[in-house]
Motif scaffolding. Structure first.
Motif, PDB file in Angstrom:
ATOM      1  N   GLY A 147       5.133  82.072  65.927  1.00  0.00           N
ATOM      2  CA  GLY A 147       5.372  82.218  64.505  1.00  0.00           C
ATOM      3  C   GLY A 147       6.807  81.976  64.084  1.00  0.00           C
ATOM      4  N   VAL A 148       7.649  81.578  65.017  1.00  0.00           N
ATOM      5  CA  VAL A 148       9.050  81.329  64.707  1.00  0.00           C
ATOM      6  C   VAL A 148       9.216  79.858  64.370  1.00  0.00           C
ATOM      7  CG1 VAL A 148      11.402  81.395  65.598  1.00  0.00           C
ATOM      8  CG2 VAL A 148       9.759  83.142  66.289  1.00  0.00           C
ATOM      9  N   LYS A 149       9.833  79.569  63.255  1.00  0.00           N
ATOM     10  CA  LYS A 149       9.974  78.184  62.825  1.00  0.00           C
ATOM     11  C   LYS A 149      11.273  77.586  63.357  1.00  0.00           C
ATOM     12  CE  LYS A 149       6.960  78.561  58.956  1.00  0.00           C
ATOM     13  NZ  LYS A 149       6.603  78.088  57.655  1.00  0.00           N
ATOM     14  N   VAL A 150      11.251  77.278  64.632  1.00  0.00           N
ATOM     15  CA  VAL A 150      12.390  76.653  65.300  1.00  0.00           C
ATOM     16  C   VAL A 150      11.872  75.385  65.959  1.00  0.00           C
ATOM     17  CG1 VAL A 150      14.147  76.951  67.075  1.00  0.00           C
ATOM     18  CG2 VAL A 150      13.391  78.925  65.743  1.00  0.00           C
ATOM     19  N   ASP A 151      12.551  74.280  65.729  1.00  0.00           N
ATOM     20  CA  ASP A 151      12.048  72.994  66.194  1.00  0.00           C
ATOM     21  C   ASP A 151      11.712  72.941  67.674  1.00  0.00           C
ATOM     22  OD1 ASP A 151      12.018  71.862  63.700  1.00  0.00           O
ATOM     23  OD2 ASP A 151      13.958  70.882  63.918  1.00  0.00           O
ATOM     24  N   GLU A 152      12.519  73.557  68.518  1.00  0.00           N
ATOM     25  CA  GLU A 152      12.213  73.435  69.946  1.00  0.00           C
ATOM     26  C   GLU A 152      10.951  74.194  70.330  1.00  0.00           C
ATOM     27  OE1 GLU A 152      15.544  76.612  69.899  1.00  0.00           O
ATOM     28  OE2 GLU A 152      15.342  74.633  69.066  1.00  0.00           O
ATOM     29  N   ASP A 153      10.465  75.080  69.466  1.00  0.00           N
ATOM     30  CA  ASP A 153       9.235  75.810  69.741  1.00  0.00           C
ATOM     31  C   ASP A 153       8.006  75.101  69.187  1.00  0.00           C
ATOM     32  OD1 ASP A 153      10.576  77.823  71.042  1.00  0.00           O
ATOM     33  OD2 ASP A 153      10.744  79.091  69.267  1.00  0.00           O
ATOM     34  N   ARG A 154       8.203  74.013  68.474  1.00  0.00           N
ATOM     35  CA  ARG A 154       7.072  73.313  67.857  1.00  0.00           C
ATOM     36  C   ARG A 154       6.324  72.515  68.919  1.00  0.00           C
ATOM     37  NH1 ARG A 154       5.398  71.927  62.814  1.00  0.00           N
ATOM     38  NH2 ARG A 154       7.229  72.897  61.897  1.00  0.00           N
ATOM     39  N   GLN A 155       5.047  72.755  68.955  1.00  0.00           N
ATOM     40  CA  GLN A 155       4.169  72.007  69.842  1.00  0.00           C
ATOM     41  C   GLN A 155       3.443  70.969  68.997  1.00  0.00           C
ATOM     42  OE1 GLN A 155       3.981  72.638  73.222  1.00  0.00           O
ATOM     43  NE2 GLN A 155       5.663  74.034  72.758  1.00  0.00           N
ATOM     44  N   THR A 156       3.365  69.754  69.481  1.00  0.00           N
ATOM     45  CA  THR A 156       2.738  68.682  68.717  1.00  0.00           C
ATOM     46  C   THR A 156       1.790  67.888  69.609  1.00  0.00           C
ATOM     47  OG1 THR A 156       4.699  68.475  67.338  1.00  0.00           O
ATOM     48  CG2 THR A 156       3.183  66.645  67.293  1.00  0.00           C
ATOM     49  N   ILE A 157       0.644  67.580  69.053  1.00  0.00           N
ATOM     50  CA  ILE A 157      -0.306  66.680  69.709  1.00  0.00           C
ATOM     51  C   ILE A 157      -0.600  65.571  68.711  1.00  0.00           C
ATOM     52  CG2 ILE A 157      -2.661  66.402  70.566  1.00  0.00           C
ATOM     53  CD1 ILE A 157      -2.565  69.281  71.526  1.00  0.00           C
ATOM     54  N   THR A 158      -0.515  64.348  69.149  1.00  0.00           N
ATOM     55  CA  THR A 158      -0.827  63.214  68.290  1.00  0.00           C
ATOM     56  C   THR A 158      -2.279  62.818  68.529  1.00  0.00           C
ATOM     57  OG1 THR A 158       1.455  62.457  68.368  1.00  0.00           O
ATOM     58  CG2 THR A 158      -0.208  60.842  67.701  1.00  0.00           C
ATOM     59  N   VAL A 159      -3.019  62.721  67.448  1.00  0.00           N
ATOM     60  CA  VAL A 159      -4.427  62.334  67.506  1.00  0.00           C
ATOM     61  C   VAL A 159      -4.557  60.963  66.859  1.00  0.00           C
ATOM     62  CG1 VAL A 159      -6.770  62.920  66.763  1.00  0.00           C
ATOM     63  CG2 VAL A 159      -5.155  64.750  67.367  1.00  0.00           C
ATOM     64  N   SER A 160      -5.033  60.020  67.625  1.00  0.00           N
ATOM     65  CA  SER A 160      -5.213  58.668  67.104  1.00  0.00           C
ATOM     66  C   SER A 160      -6.623  58.508  66.547  1.00  0.00           C
ATOM     67  CB  SER A 160      -4.987  57.654  68.214  1.00  0.00           C
ATOM     68  OG  SER A 160      -5.289  56.350  67.743  1.00  0.00           O
ATOM     69  N   TYR A 161      -6.701  57.857  65.414  1.00  0.00           N
ATOM     70  CA  TYR A 161      -8.014  57.446  64.940  1.00  0.00           C
ATOM     71  C   TYR A 161      -8.027  55.941  64.686  1.00  0.00           C
ATOM     72  CZ  TYR A 161      -6.001  58.579  60.276  1.00  0.00           C
ATOM     73  OH  TYR A 161      -5.210  58.692  59.159  1.00  0.00           O
ATOM     74  N   ALA A 162      -7.185  55.257  65.435  1.00  0.00           N
ATOM     75  CA  ALA A 162      -7.196  53.802  65.414  1.00  0.00           C
ATOM     76  C   ALA A 162      -8.575  53.330  65.881  1.00  0.00           C
ATOM     77  CB  ALA A 162      -6.126  53.247  66.336  1.00  0.00           C
ATOM     78  N   GLY A 163      -9.124  52.412  65.173  1.00  0.00           N
ATOM     79  CA  GLY A 163     -10.424  51.874  65.559  1.00  0.00           C
ATOM     80  C   GLY A 163     -11.608  52.643  65.000  1.00  0.00           C
ATOM     81  N   LEU A 164     -11.366  53.759  64.332  1.00  0.00           N
ATOM     82  CA  LEU A 164     -12.474  54.512  63.736  1.00  0.00           C
ATOM     83  C   LEU A 164     -12.616  54.133  62.267  1.00  0.00           C
ATOM     84  CD1 LEU A 164     -12.016  58.159  65.103  1.00  0.00           C
ATOM     85  CD2 LEU A 164     -13.593  56.397  65.906  1.00  0.00           C
ATOM     86  N   ASP A 165     -13.801  53.775  61.884  1.00  0.00           N
ATOM     87  CA  ASP A 165     -14.095  53.481  60.485  1.00  0.00           C
ATOM     88  C   ASP A 165     -14.622  54.775  59.881  1.00  0.00           C
ATOM     89  OD1 ASP A 165     -15.023  52.704  58.016  1.00  0.00           O
ATOM     90  OD2 ASP A 165     -16.182  50.993  58.776  1.00  0.00           O
ATOM     91  N   LEU A 166     -13.791  55.461  59.112  1.00  0.00           N
ATOM     92  CA  LEU A 166     -14.159  56.774  58.604  1.00  0.00           C
ATOM     93  C   LEU A 166     -15.217  56.720  57.502  1.00  0.00           C
ATOM     94  CD1 LEU A 166     -10.757  58.671  58.713  1.00  0.00           C
ATOM     95  CD2 LEU A 166     -12.558  58.491  60.439  1.00  0.00           C
ATOM     96  N   ARG A 167     -15.679  55.529  57.153  1.00  0.00           N
ATOM     97  CA  ARG A 167     -16.848  55.415  56.267  1.00  0.00           C
ATOM     98  C   ARG A 167     -18.123  55.673  57.053  1.00  0.00           C
ATOM     99  NH1 ARG A 167     -15.889  49.530  54.179  1.00  0.00           N
ATOM    100  NH2 ARG A 167     -15.565  49.411  56.423  1.00  0.00           N
ATOM    101  N   ASP A 168     -18.033  55.551  58.382  1.00  0.00           N
ATOM    102  CA  ASP A 168     -19.165  55.801  59.275  1.00  0.00           C
ATOM    103  C   ASP A 168     -19.196  57.296  59.607  1.00  0.00           C
ATOM    104  OD1 ASP A 168     -21.074  55.862  61.285  1.00  0.00           O
ATOM    105  OD2 ASP A 168     -19.810  54.856  62.760  1.00  0.00           O
ATOM    106  N   PRO A 169     -20.286  57.990  59.253  1.00  0.00           N
ATOM    107  CA  PRO A 169     -20.347  59.436  59.511  1.00  0.00           C
ATOM    108  C   PRO A 169     -20.128  59.809  60.977  1.00  0.00           C
ATOM    109  CG  PRO A 169     -22.118  58.787  58.034  1.00  0.00           C
ATOM    110  CD  PRO A 169     -21.458  57.515  58.526  1.00  0.00           C
ATOM    111  N   ALA A 170     -20.622  59.011  61.892  1.00  0.00           N
ATOM    112  CA  ALA A 170     -20.433  59.318  63.308  1.00  0.00           C
ATOM    113  C   ALA A 170     -18.951  59.257  63.691  1.00  0.00           C
ATOM    114  CB  ALA A 170     -21.247  58.361  64.179  1.00  0.00           C
ATOM    115  N   ALA A 171     -18.251  58.261  63.179  1.00  0.00           N
ATOM    116  CA  ALA A 171     -16.818  58.127  63.466  1.00  0.00           C
ATOM    117  C   ALA A 171     -16.039  59.279  62.837  1.00  0.00           C
ATOM    118  CB  ALA A 171     -16.299  56.791  62.948  1.00  0.00           C
ATOM    119  N   MET A 172     -16.434  59.667  61.627  1.00  0.00           N
ATOM    120  CA  MET A 172     -15.763  60.770  60.958  1.00  0.00           C
ATOM    121  C   MET A 172     -15.972  62.080  61.727  1.00  0.00           C
ATOM    122  SD  MET A 172     -16.306  63.203  58.004  1.00  0.00           S
ATOM    123  CE  MET A 172     -17.973  62.733  57.851  1.00  0.00           C
ATOM    124  N   HIS A 173     -17.194  62.305  62.209  1.00  0.00           N
ATOM    125  CA  HIS A 173     -17.462  63.501  63.010  1.00  0.00           C
ATOM    126  C   HIS A 173     -16.680  63.460  64.331  1.00  0.00           C
ATOM    127  CE1 HIS A 173     -20.746  64.387  60.226  1.00  0.00           C
ATOM    128  NE2 HIS A 173     -20.674  65.622  60.710  1.00  0.00           N
TER     129      HIS A 173
END
Length: 105
Positions: free
Chosen positions: A16-42
């Motif tokens: 709960g401390v807002k200090v940059d070195e404590d920030r954990q980040t995960i990058t999620v790619s949705y390259a190649g997903l057509d979000l008009r397709d319900p399966a891709a969106m799910h």
């Protein structure tokens, strides 16, 4: 809209401390997903949920302290909500809202 090729970063604050070195980040790619397709969106929604749990500490199934469990859930919920907003897709937002209103046990 078409084929979206992008990524989002899901982040959470450690302890709960807002200090940059404590920030954990995960990058999620949705390259190649057509979000008009319900399966891709799910598919993307599932990826975001997993990333939100991971960025907030991963599997807590063995944790017995109620405060830690609730803190993890709150963190994951906040991370997921932020990620959903950053994608800015009406269908994905509707899926998220639907799950909030009708949680699966």
């Amino acid at each position: 809209l078409g084929l979206l090729g992008s990524t989002i970063a899901i982040s959470a604050q450690a302890g709960g401390v807002k200090v940059d070195e404590d920030r954990q980040t995960i990058t999620v790619s949705y390259a190649g997903l057509d979000l008009r397709d319900p399966a891709a969106m799910h598919n993307l929604y599932g990826r975001l949920k997993v990333a939100a749990r991971l960025v907030c500490g991963g599997d807590i199934s063995g944790v017995r302290e109620v405060q830690r469990v609730f803190a993890h859930r709150a963190c994951a919920q906040d991370a997921l909500e932020t990620a959903i907003k950053s994608v800015d897709n009406a269908a994905l937002t509707a899926l998220y809202q639907s799950e909030l209103e009708n949680p699966v046990s």
